[in-house]
Scaffold this motif. Sequence first.
Motif, PDB file in Angstrom:
ATOM      1  N   MET A 114      -9.749  -8.359   0.663  1.00 10.77           N
ATOM      2  CA  MET A 114      -8.619  -7.457   0.418  1.00 10.77           C
ATOM      3  C   MET A 114      -7.337  -8.071   0.965  1.00 10.77           C
ATOM      4  SD  MET A 114      -8.015  -4.577  -1.097  1.00 10.77           S
ATOM      5  CE  MET A 114      -6.412  -5.024  -1.677  1.00 10.77           C
ATOM      6  N   LEU A 115      -7.423  -8.666   2.124  1.00 12.87           N
ATOM      7  CA  LEU A 115      -6.244  -9.332   2.691  1.00 12.87           C
ATOM      8  C   LEU A 115      -5.775 -10.468   1.770  1.00 12.87           C
ATOM      9  CD1 LEU A 115      -7.161  -9.517   6.486  1.00 12.87           C
ATOM     10  CD2 LEU A 115      -5.564  -7.950   5.351  1.00 12.87           C
ATOM     11  N   GLN A 116      -6.730 -11.144   1.149  1.00 11.46           N
ATOM     12  CA  GLN A 116      -6.357 -12.225   0.230  1.00 11.46           C
ATOM     13  C   GLN A 116      -5.611 -11.671  -0.984  1.00 11.46           C
ATOM     14  OE1 GLN A 116      -6.619 -15.700   0.668  1.00 11.46           O
ATOM     15  NE2 GLN A 116      -5.177 -15.435  -1.014  1.00 11.46           N
ATOM     16  N   ARG A 117      -6.008 -10.524  -1.461  1.00 13.33           N
ATOM     17  CA  ARG A 117      -5.294  -9.912  -2.594  1.00 13.33           C
ATOM     18  C   ARG A 117      -3.855  -9.585  -2.217  1.00 13.33           C
ATOM     19  NH1 ARG A 117      -9.968  -5.767  -4.441  1.00 13.33           N
ATOM     20  NH2 ARG A 117      -8.613  -5.098  -6.133  1.00 13.33           N
ATOM     21  N   TYR A 118      -3.685  -9.060  -1.014  1.00 10.34           N
ATOM     22  CA  TYR A 118      -2.327  -8.781  -0.542  1.00 10.34           C
ATOM     23  C   TYR A 118      -1.540 -10.086  -0.367  1.00 10.34           C
ATOM     24  CZ  TYR A 118      -3.183  -3.813   0.303  1.00 10.34           C
ATOM     25  OH  TYR A 118      -3.448  -2.474   0.151  1.00 10.34           O
ATOM     26  N   ALA A 119      -2.163 -11.073   0.241  1.00  9.09           N
ATOM     27  CA  ALA A 119      -1.481 -12.350   0.471  1.00  9.09           C
ATOM     28  C   ALA A 119      -1.045 -12.975  -0.846  1.00  9.09           C
ATOM     29  CB  ALA A 119      -2.402 -13.302   1.240  1.00  9.09           C
ATOM     30  N   THR A 120      -1.900 -12.943  -1.842  1.00 10.26           N
ATOM     31  CA  THR A 120      -1.559 -13.490  -3.156  1.00 10.26           C
ATOM     32  C   THR A 120      -0.382 -12.730  -3.755  1.00 10.26           C
ATOM     33  OG1 THR A 120      -3.839 -14.194  -3.520  1.00 10.26           O
ATOM     34  CG2 THR A 120      -2.447 -13.936  -5.477  1.00 10.26           C
ATOM     35  N   THR A 121      -0.397 -11.423  -3.633  1.00  5.80           N
ATOM     36  CA  THR A 121       0.693 -10.595  -4.161  1.00  5.80           C
ATOM     37  C   THR A 121       2.021 -10.942  -3.503  1.00  5.80           C
ATOM     38  OG1 THR A 121      -0.796  -8.792  -4.704  1.00  5.80           O
ATOM     39  CG2 THR A 121       1.526  -8.225  -4.390  1.00  5.80           C
ATOM     40  N   PHE A 122       2.001 -11.159  -2.186  1.00  9.58           N
ATOM     41  CA  PHE A 122       3.236 -11.448  -1.454  1.00  9.58           C
ATOM     42  C   PHE A 122       3.573 -12.935  -1.416  1.00  9.58           C
ATOM     43  CE2 PHE A 122       1.857  -7.488   0.986  1.00  9.58           C
ATOM     44  CZ  PHE A 122       2.681  -6.649   0.265  1.00  9.58           C
ATOM     45  N   ASN A 123       2.713 -13.768  -2.005  1.00  9.39           N
ATOM     46  CA  ASN A 123       2.910 -15.216  -2.027  1.00  9.39           C
ATOM     47  C   ASN A 123       2.974 -15.790  -0.606  1.00  9.39           C
ATOM     48  OD1 ASN A 123       3.107 -17.638  -3.422  1.00  9.39           O
ATOM     49  ND2 ASN A 123       5.345 -17.601  -3.418  1.00  9.39           N
ATOM     50  N   ILE A 124       2.045 -15.333   0.215  1.00  9.86           N
ATOM     51  CA  ILE A 124       1.917 -15.804   1.591  1.00  9.86           C
ATOM     52  C   ILE A 124       0.434 -16.074   1.847  1.00  9.86           C
ATOM     53  CG2 ILE A 124       3.979 -14.589   2.433  1.00  9.86           C
ATOM     54  CD1 ILE A 124       2.137 -12.378   3.491  1.00  9.86           C
ATOM     55  N   THR A 125       0.098 -16.424   3.066  1.00 10.91           N
ATOM     56  CA  THR A 125      -1.306 -16.658   3.414  1.00 10.91           C
ATOM     57  C   THR A 125      -1.861 -15.449   4.162  1.00 10.91           C
ATOM     58  OG1 THR A 125      -0.822 -17.637   5.563  1.00 10.91           O
ATOM     59  CG2 THR A 125      -0.840 -19.137   3.653  1.00 10.91           C
ATOM     60  N   VAL A 126      -3.179 -15.382   4.225  1.00  4.97           N
ATOM     61  CA  VAL A 126      -3.828 -14.335   4.999  1.00  4.97           C
ATOM     62  C   VAL A 126      -3.422 -14.473   6.468  1.00  4.97           C
ATOM     63  CG1 VAL A 126      -6.055 -13.442   5.805  1.00  4.97           C
ATOM     64  CG2 VAL A 126      -5.742 -14.028   3.390  1.00  4.97           C
ATOM     65  N   ALA A 127      -3.282 -15.713   6.931  1.00  8.24           N
ATOM     66  CA  ALA A 127      -2.852 -15.951   8.318  1.00  8.24           C
ATOM     67  C   ALA A 127      -1.462 -15.364   8.570  1.00  8.24           C
ATOM     68  CB  ALA A 127      -2.865 -17.443   8.624  1.00  8.24           C
ATOM     69  N   ASP A 128      -0.583 -15.447   7.579  1.00  7.13           N
ATOM     70  CA  ASP A 128       0.751 -14.855   7.734  1.00  7.13           C
ATOM     71  C   ASP A 128       0.656 -13.346   7.972  1.00  7.13           C
ATOM     72  OD1 ASP A 128       2.088 -17.288   7.295  1.00  7.13           O
ATOM     73  OD2 ASP A 128       2.223 -16.925   5.128  1.00  7.13           O
TER      74      ASP A 128
END
Length: 140
Positions: A114-128
Amino acid sequence: MKTNEVPQDKGNYKNRDQSRKVVYATDEKGEYTTVNSDGWEVEHLATIQAWDQAKLELEEVLDGIRKGALSPLAYFMKKNLMDTGILARHVGKWGWQVKRHLKARVFAGLPESMLQRYATTFNITVADIRNFNPDTAEQH
């Protein structure tokens, strides 16, 4: 508005050489045509007010994150000028689910996928997202 009435308020764009706005106006025949505009002071002031409001809301979100009430997702959502409905559509969830994910307590238990889906949407990394620090976040 007629072509000769299109506002030409110089000084409203940062880069005067490249920034002009194309607007529609009616010509002498009453037909729509495009006209270049150097800007309109009223529009410029309204835009400044809107950005000031967005900055204020972003600071409120950062305060909510500092207090432990909001998750970092709230920051990235606001930073990208999204609301829960828009974000929900991007990540394939219902709006109420995204609202829950904006709560720090619920966010803490989100799976990596789920975090990866958010990260992809925001064009950032899960670590961010995971390592987000509201005190060092860019606020403009």
